[in-house]
Design an enzyme around this catalytic site. Structure first.
Site, PDB file in Angstrom:
ATOM      1  N   PHE A  39       0.851  -1.195   0.000  1.00 36.97           N
ATOM      2  CA  PHE A  39       0.000   0.000   0.000  1.00 36.97           C
ATOM      3  C   PHE A  39       0.883   1.240   0.000  1.00 36.97           C
ATOM      4  O   PHE A  39       1.656   1.450   0.941  1.00 36.97           O
ATOM      5  CB  PHE A  39      -0.939  -0.012   1.210  1.00 36.97           C
ATOM      6  CG  PHE A  39      -1.914  -1.165   1.178  1.00 36.97           C
ATOM      7  CD1 PHE A  39      -3.161  -1.011   0.593  1.00 36.97           C
ATOM      8  CD2 PHE A  39      -1.585  -2.412   1.708  1.00 36.97           C
ATOM      9  CE1 PHE A  39      -4.062  -2.067   0.538  1.00 36.97           C
ATOM     10  CE2 PHE A  39      -2.474  -3.474   1.660  1.00 36.97           C
ATOM     11  CZ  PHE A  39      -3.720  -3.301   1.070  1.00 36.97           C
ATOM     12  N   ILE A  77       2.205  -1.632   4.539  1.00 27.90           N
ATOM     13  CA  ILE A  77       1.972  -0.195   4.382  1.00 27.90           C
ATOM     14  C   ILE A  77       3.321   0.502   4.368  1.00 27.90           C
ATOM     15  O   ILE A  77       4.135   0.306   5.269  1.00 27.90           O
ATOM     16  CB  ILE A  77       1.119   0.316   5.559  1.00 27.90           C
ATOM     17  CG1 ILE A  77      -0.300  -0.250   5.459  1.00 27.90           C
ATOM     18  CG2 ILE A  77       1.112   1.830   5.617  1.00 27.90           C
ATOM     19  CD1 ILE A  77      -1.157   0.073   6.664  1.00 27.90           C
ATOM     20  N   CYS A  78       3.541   1.336   3.368  1.00 31.00           N
ATOM     21  CA  CYS A  78       4.817   2.061   3.269  1.00 31.00           C
ATOM     22  C   CYS A  78       4.960   3.056   4.412  1.00 31.00           C
ATOM     23  O   CYS A  78       4.084   3.902   4.627  1.00 31.00           O
ATOM     24  CB  CYS A  78       4.894   2.813   1.948  1.00 31.00           C
ATOM     25  SG  CYS A  78       6.286   3.968   1.900  1.00 31.00           S
ATOM     26  N   VAL A  79       6.071   2.981   5.122  1.00 30.70           N
ATOM     27  CA  VAL A  79       6.253   3.820   6.305  1.00 30.70           C
ATOM     28  C   VAL A  79       6.331   5.316   5.952  1.00 30.70           C
ATOM     29  O   VAL A  79       5.740   6.150   6.652  1.00 30.70           O
ATOM     30  CB  VAL A  79       7.495   3.383   7.126  1.00 30.70           C
ATOM     31  CG1 VAL A  79       8.776   3.501   6.322  1.00 30.70           C
ATOM     32  CG2 VAL A  79       7.597   4.180   8.418  1.00 30.70           C
ATOM     33  N   ALA A  82       2.942   6.478   5.066  1.00 32.46           N
ATOM     34  CA  ALA A  82       2.082   6.409   6.253  1.00 32.46           C
ATOM     35  C   ALA A  82       2.347   7.584   7.191  1.00 32.46           C
ATOM     36  O   ALA A  82       1.415   8.131   7.793  1.00 32.46           O
ATOM     37  CB  ALA A  82       2.299   5.091   6.992  1.00 32.46           C
TER      38      ALA A  82
END
Lengths: 130, 98, 136, 98, 136, 130
Positions: A39, A77-79, A82
């Site tokens: 994501f 989820i890409c940090v 995010a």
């Protein structure tokens, strides 16, 4: 085949997450392996447990969580994305001094390297976005 | 090597289809999903873009938008998500023209 | 025996700043460089605007990431395809874009152009040889 | 009654400018912001859409995209956000062509 | 003396389902109906697809909101402008759209058409008489 | 004049929130009244306090919060849009059984009527979106 799926948009505003979900589900049903769902961009907003969609509509977030549980999917989820958008797990809350978390079941936050690794390890990458 | 080109935008709203068709080579397939399915409607000015191409269209996205199959231009194949997965497998790589 | 090297292409079709895709795409490219794959970037449609010279975001209050493109050579990202038809439609030439270079270790660090101006047909050929295309 | 038409999309990506200019009447002003500013660049195929219209363009969005003022087609006025506010006040209503 | 009544127009230019704008626009219209303003809806560009007959979202797994358009008459939303040029470009006619009606209290509840097929020039005139336009 | 500003997109992904912010700020500096800023669609995502943007970039959420504090702005998040996307205050958390909130300082969650009221009460409405 082994697949990585990339989702670039959040729930409801665009159909991208819906299409990615049905594609992922169909691939699993046909016996393919989903190496990872990544994501990125606003796609990280699929991973919040704080949504309460109307009862007569689909629940985009829960649907991903349930699919992950059923098939042991890796929902990443890409940090960096995010942090810009406010998707937080325990580790991120501690690192960034946030007083709450909102990550949903079955999702984990990690780096962009996970997307590249997905591309290198998978037979195909399919991108869903706006 | 052959590609699966995916277009999810209406050809009347965005330039995605126009560019995608410019990149379609012999042996490639163009898959229309989401608002991209409008390109396949008979009588629409965008449908000429699809001439000579191998085109598939997502059936559930047609139905959602009230497009009966008899309103599609000739030679289009209607697929479901299982068919989408098969197309991804059949081609060497995919390109999403967002 | 070396691990398999894949051909990864980043396809950029959006203008910078109006949306974040250009910048977050570049973030993937920078991280991806560590994976030692065969990487190329394609700039098509409004994507060509990403490389425009003279970007100054002070008034818009946004981060100016345009200098990052000129650092791509240091990350061994040396194949940057720019589609000629997209430039033409917008009234642009290569002179309007940053001059991106890389240093070729095999030729005594000779400086070489990174940008390859290609027609749509030529770029379609390059694309059809890729293992993975990322779209932002 | 006169309108302020606001376009924030590139004319090469989306149909917004094309539709907006079709709705511009005498006395209206067209304001280009964000990626909409590309329409005002000299030499671009979209710039003909602006002929005969009263056009303003956001200066900070030009600068961000590296568009020097001498690259604009003739007759365009460059505004800042204060100028944007003045335009909203000067016109009876605003229409954002998203 | 009555409070000032404003002319509010909802301008719809996007296809349904690909994005949520069509549905969330309709939610504003329904809530807004309680404010007794002079309301109209305009369907331009891909917005005309919102009114297409026969929408079935079962396979797409999304909420089908197309029936809501036919309820607009009950909310006293009776002015629905459809741009002819947009229909033409898409190969559509009014027959492809839902038949929307309202009942005129002043004429013994006679059923009247809500949809007004207008040219771009005609709609531009209507638009220039509005106090507020909402864009989704 | 009296203005209502509508924001349809979230922070960072689109420039809409940036443009709306600078427009609002300029209107205030010129002495105009901002009756309300209404966050709709993904615009509700401007109202989360959980973002941690990179230090070399602007902080979109905090900028709105600070402008609201300085000028006593009414920043309203649409409740229906917020429920779909997971923006939660104390009241919403209780009503919908959520275990966390994420609303940022200076924002409040309310109904769509607030947008219509803004249109009726204001001299102009300006919409920023995608």
């Amino acid at each position: 085949m082994k697949l990585t799926v990339q989702v670039n948009e959040g729930p409801y505003q665009h159909q991208a997450s819906d299409s990615a979900y049905f594609f992922t589900k169909a691939a699993l049903e046909k016996g393919h392996e989903i190496f990872r769902v990544f994501f990125y961009h606003d796609g990280v907003n699929n991973g919040t447990r704080l949504t309460t969609p109307p009862q007569d509509d689909r629940n985009v977030v829960n649907r991903w969580s349930e699919l992950a549980k059923e098939h042991d999917l890796d929902l990443v989820i890409c940090v960096a994305a995010a942090q810009r958008r406010g998707i937080v797990d325990d580790g991120e809350a501690e690192r960034n001094g946030k007083d709450a978390t909102n990550i949903a079941d079955g999702f984990r936050i990690s780096g962009l390297g996970q997307l590249i690794e997905g591309a290198v390890q998978s037979d195909r990458v399919v991108v869903f976005g706006d | 090597m052959s590609l699966l080109h995916i277009v999810n935008k209406s050809p009347y709203e965005k330039n995605s289809l126009n560019t995608a068709t410019g990149y379609c080579k012999d042996g490639d397939t163009l898959l229309l999903i989401e608002d991209g399915v409008y390109a396949a409607m008979k009588g629409g000015s965008a449908s000429v873009n699809l001439e000579g191409l191998d085109v598939a269209v997502m059936g559930s996205d047609l139905a959602a938008r009230g497009i009966a199959e008899d309103k599609l231009i000739d030679g289009i194949s209607v697929v479901d998500y299982a068919g989408f997965v098969d197309l991804v497998e059949a081609k060497d790589s995919t390109q999403s023209w967002l | 025996m070396a691990e398999e090297v894949k051909k990864l292409m980043y396809v950029n079709r959006r203008a910078p700043y109006g949306t974040i895709y250009a910048w977050e795409s570049l973030e993937v490219v920078l991280i991806g460089a560590a994976f030692d794959q065969d990487v190329s970037l394609a700039f098509i449609d409004d994507g060509v605007y990403q490389l425009a010279k003279g970007q100054n975001t002070e008034g818009a209050g946004m981060k100016n990431f345009s200098a990052t493109y000129s650092a791509l050579g240091d990350y061994e990202v040396t194949k940057i395809y720019v589609e000629k038809e997209s430039l033409d439609e917008r009234g642009l030439t290569l002179d309007d874009l940053q001059h991106l270079v890389w240093e070729d270790e095999d030729e005594d660090w000779a400086e070489k152009d990174s940008i390859r101006l290609v027609s749509r047909a030529e770029l379609a050929d390059v694309m059809s040889g890729q293992d993975v295309m990322f779209n932002f």
